[in-house]
Design an enzyme around this catalytic site. Structure first.
Site, PDB file in Angstrom:
ATOM      1  CB  CYS A  65      -0.935   0.041   1.266  1.00 64.01           C
ATOM      2  SG  CYS A  65      -1.770  -1.475   1.318  1.00 64.01           S
ATOM      3  CB  CYS A  69      11.311  -4.129  -0.922  1.00 60.68           C
ATOM      4  SG  CYS A  69      10.606  -4.955  -2.510  1.00 60.68           S
ATOM      5  CB  SER A 108       6.669  -0.978 -14.800  1.00 62.51           C
ATOM      6  OG  SER A 108       6.247  -2.277 -15.443  1.00 62.51           O
ATOM      7  CB  CYS A 111       7.095 -11.546  -1.083  1.00 64.64           C
ATOM      8  SG  CYS A 111       7.569 -10.115   0.148  1.00 64.64           S
ATOM      9  CB  CYS A 166      14.628  -7.638   0.888  1.00 68.18           C
ATOM     10  SG  CYS A 166      13.654  -9.149   1.097  1.00 68.18           S
TER      11      CYS A 166
HETATM   12  P1  5GP Z   1       2.578 -11.514 -14.911  1.00 64.14           P
HETATM   13  O1  5GP Z   1       1.805 -11.148 -15.934  1.00 64.14           O
HETATM   14  O2  5GP Z   1       3.905 -12.217 -15.035  1.00 64.14           O
HETATM   15  O3  5GP Z   1       1.896 -12.124 -13.671  1.00 64.14           O
HETATM   16  O4  5GP Z   1       3.052 -10.199 -13.911  1.00 64.14           O
HETATM   17  C1  5GP Z   1       4.340  -9.532 -14.667  1.00 64.14           C
HETATM   18  C2  5GP Z   1       3.796  -8.098 -15.085  1.00 64.14           C
HETATM   19  O5  5GP Z   1       3.167  -7.645 -13.975  1.00 64.14           O
HETATM   20  C3  5GP Z   1       4.848  -7.306 -15.350  1.00 64.14           C
HETATM   21  O6  5GP Z   1       4.690  -6.471 -16.540  1.00 64.14           O
HETATM   22  C4  5GP Z   1       5.140  -6.291 -14.117  1.00 64.14           C
HETATM   23  O7  5GP Z   1       5.353  -5.045 -14.612  1.00 64.14           O
HETATM   24  C5  5GP Z   1       3.969  -6.472 -13.509  1.00 64.14           C
HETATM   25  N1  5GP Z   1       3.843  -6.834 -12.117  1.00 64.14           N
HETATM   26  C6  5GP Z   1       5.011  -7.330 -11.439  1.00 64.14           C
HETATM   27  N2  5GP Z   1       4.864  -7.463 -10.046  1.00 64.14           N
HETATM   28  C7  5GP Z   1       3.473  -6.541  -9.934  1.00 64.14           C
HETATM   29  C8  5GP Z   1       2.923  -6.264  -8.613  1.00 64.14           C
HETATM   30  O8  5GP Z   1       3.317  -6.718  -7.652  1.00 64.14           O
HETATM   31  N3  5GP Z   1       1.740  -5.613  -9.083  1.00 64.14           N
HETATM   32  C9  5GP Z   1       1.194  -5.119 -10.100  1.00 64.14           C
HETATM   33  N4  5GP Z   1       0.195  -4.670 -10.280  1.00 64.14           N
HETATM   34  N5  5GP Z   1       2.039  -5.478 -11.258  1.00 64.14           N
HETATM   35  C10 5GP Z   1       3.261  -6.317 -11.259  1.00 64.14           C
HETATM   36 MG    MG Z   2       4.403  -4.288 -16.375  1.00 68.60          MG
END
Ligand code: 5GP
Ligand code: MG
Length: 451
Positions: free
Chosen positions: A8, A231, A278, A377, A426
């Site tokens: 959050c 992190c 991102s 995690c 981490c």
């Molecule tokens: P996947 O589709 O492989 O499950 O998630 C990877 C994609 O989600 C990547 O494009 C990454 O930028 C994004 N992503 C990775 N970790 C997180 C997260 O904790 N929250 C969200 N909203 N997106 C994530």
């Molecule tokens: Mg992404």
């Protein structure tokens, strides 16, 4: 088992003169990327706390431009990956005497009783003690007995704001000033954007008590050495690129992730394409280092919804289908070096590769600006259960095959640490080395965390 865990954004405002509550709402709006599921603010007035919160984005929860004047208040945006999200779990969480806004995960909260969430545990912990003991002692005891990552702001009915960060500094927390007010924020970019000045990053194990714009107390109460295990995923994905965490720029870390990726994991390609948004700085770093031109051939169509947070697999696929468009004129007959910051379940990558193939890509070489996510995690990032992570029991080759990529390479943990530029990180989700202070049965933790 399907409990909610929170990743959050927290925010607080403390002012000697009455300030508009819109400042707090604007503050959490600037932290919206850290949570899109619920939003809330709370303020203290006449020895009572009033909280206003709801499900959805900040702009959905605070539609009316209500303009309350307040001295001390806090705000929160919440992100949880569990299906059932309810307004009761929205934060600030508490009652008319004490409310909690929390970012992180208390890894051992389930050992203290049957709480719906770790936030509820924090609230209960303080509620039980607040009228009997000095605040300092309560926070000290809290830091002694709990484990995990936590950046917390608590508002008391007399207007005091209690802000503290766990002894490993897992998630960011910063303090700034705006005119004669003080601000506490998960990320310093929000303070800067409000026109404020960043005073400092709160240290691991540091407690600040703030009231009416004045610092009443500020000490590192756990350990005096700065023992960070911050992190790495904050740098890779979670934080805003214009934020600085503990003196290290998130944007520059991402550029270097791309540079190191190009250096250690080059690919023969005609264009470098980021998965927006991102991975854009990572792709830029890769392109500059390799000399392969960057093309923004993937277009993000809905900016506010992140597919990852959708509760079911069907919903996630559905959102992904609407999420990206392809500039096929750029992709046609090209060898594409496709860059993303991370792969979690693999949904995003699978979908994008399919789209690029049907747009005529000749070859697709995937390069990832982080190591393989192989472990759950328990400290604040909402990854799914281990078995749902695509990399948990597969090699790069097998992942490439499953995603239909011509090649795929990730950074190693060492390369990532080198790129981010700070050693005190981490790396648990990549390495399986958890910076927790108590011993756990990992199976037991896995049972209690992850979707
Ligand atoms: P996947 O589709 O492989 O499950 O998630 C990877 C994609 O989600 C990547 O494009 C990454 O930028 C994004 N992503 C990775 N970790 C997180 C997260 O904790 N929250 C969200 N909203 N997106 C994530
Ligand atoms: Mg992404």
């Amino acid at each position: 088992m399907d409990k909610a865990h929170d990743k959050c954004g927290v925010f607080a405002l403390s002012s000697p003169k009455r300030a508009s509550i819109q400042l707090i709402i604007e503050g959490i709006r600037l932290l919206q990327h850290r949570g899109q599921e619920s939003a809330g603010v709370a303020y203290a007035e006449n020895e009572r706390i009033v909280a206003i919160k709801g499900l959805g984005l900040v702009d959905e929860v605070f539609k009316e431009n209500f303009n309350k004047l307040v001295n001390n208040g806090i705000g929160h945006v919440r992100y949880s990956t569990t299906g059932a999200s309810s307004v009761e779990e929205a934060q600030p969480l508490g009652d008319s005497e004490i409310v909690v806004a929390f970012n992180g995960t208390i890894s051992n909260y389930y050992k203290f009783g049957s709480f719906k969430t770790d936030t509820e545990f924090i609230y209960d912990f303080f509620k039980q003690r607040i009228t009997h003991y000095p605040l300092l002692n309560i926070v000290k005891e809290f830091m002694e007995i709990v484990d995990g990552g936590y950046s917390v702001v608590i508002l008391l009915k007399d207007g005091k704001i209690v802000a503290f960060r766990d002894p490993k500094g897992l998630h960011p927390l910063t303090v700034g000033s705006l005119n004669d007010s003080l601000i506490v924020s998960s990320e310093d970019s929000a303070i800067k954007q409000l026109g404020g000045r960043v005073l400092k990053h709160i240290s691991p194990g540091e407690l600040m008590i703030i009231h009416d714009g004045k610092i009443m107390y500020d000490e590192m109460i756990y350990e005096r050495t700065r023992n960070y295990a911050t992190c790495s995923f904050e740098y890779i994905y979670f934080a805003r690129p214009d934020s600085n965490i503990d003196g290290y720029s998130v944007y520059l870390a991402r550029i270097r992730l791309g540079e190191v990726l190009a250096e250690k994991h080059p690919a023969k390609g005609d264009i470098v394409v980021p998965v927006p948004d991102s991975s854009r700085p990572i792709a830029l770093g890769f392109s500059r280092k390799s000399g392969v031109p960057l093309e923004e051939a993937l277009v993000r169509t809905i900016s506010s919804v992140r597919s990852f947070i959708m509760p079911t697999q069907d919903k996630r696929t559905e959102v992904l289908e609407e999420k990206f468009g392809v500039v096929s004129e750029v992709i046609m007959n090209k060898r594409v070096i496709l860059i993303d910051d991370s792969i979690v379940r693999g949904n995003t990558m699978k979908r994008i590769i399919k789209m690029l193939r049907s747009s005529g890509a000749k070859e697709i070489h995937v390069r990832i600006g982080s190591p393989m996510i192989k472990y759950a995690c328990f400290m604040g990032i909402d990854f799914p259960k281990r078995e749902e992570l695509i990399a948990y029991n597969k090699s790069e080759k097998e992942i490439g095959k499953e995603l239909d990529a011509d090649s795929i390479e990730y950074l190693t943990v060492e390369e990532m640490v080198q790129a981010i530029g700070r050693k005190d990180l981490c790396t648990a989700c990549f390495s399986g080395i958890y910076p927790l202070k108590f011993k756990y049965d990992i199976k037991e933790l896995e049972k209690n965390f992850g979707k």
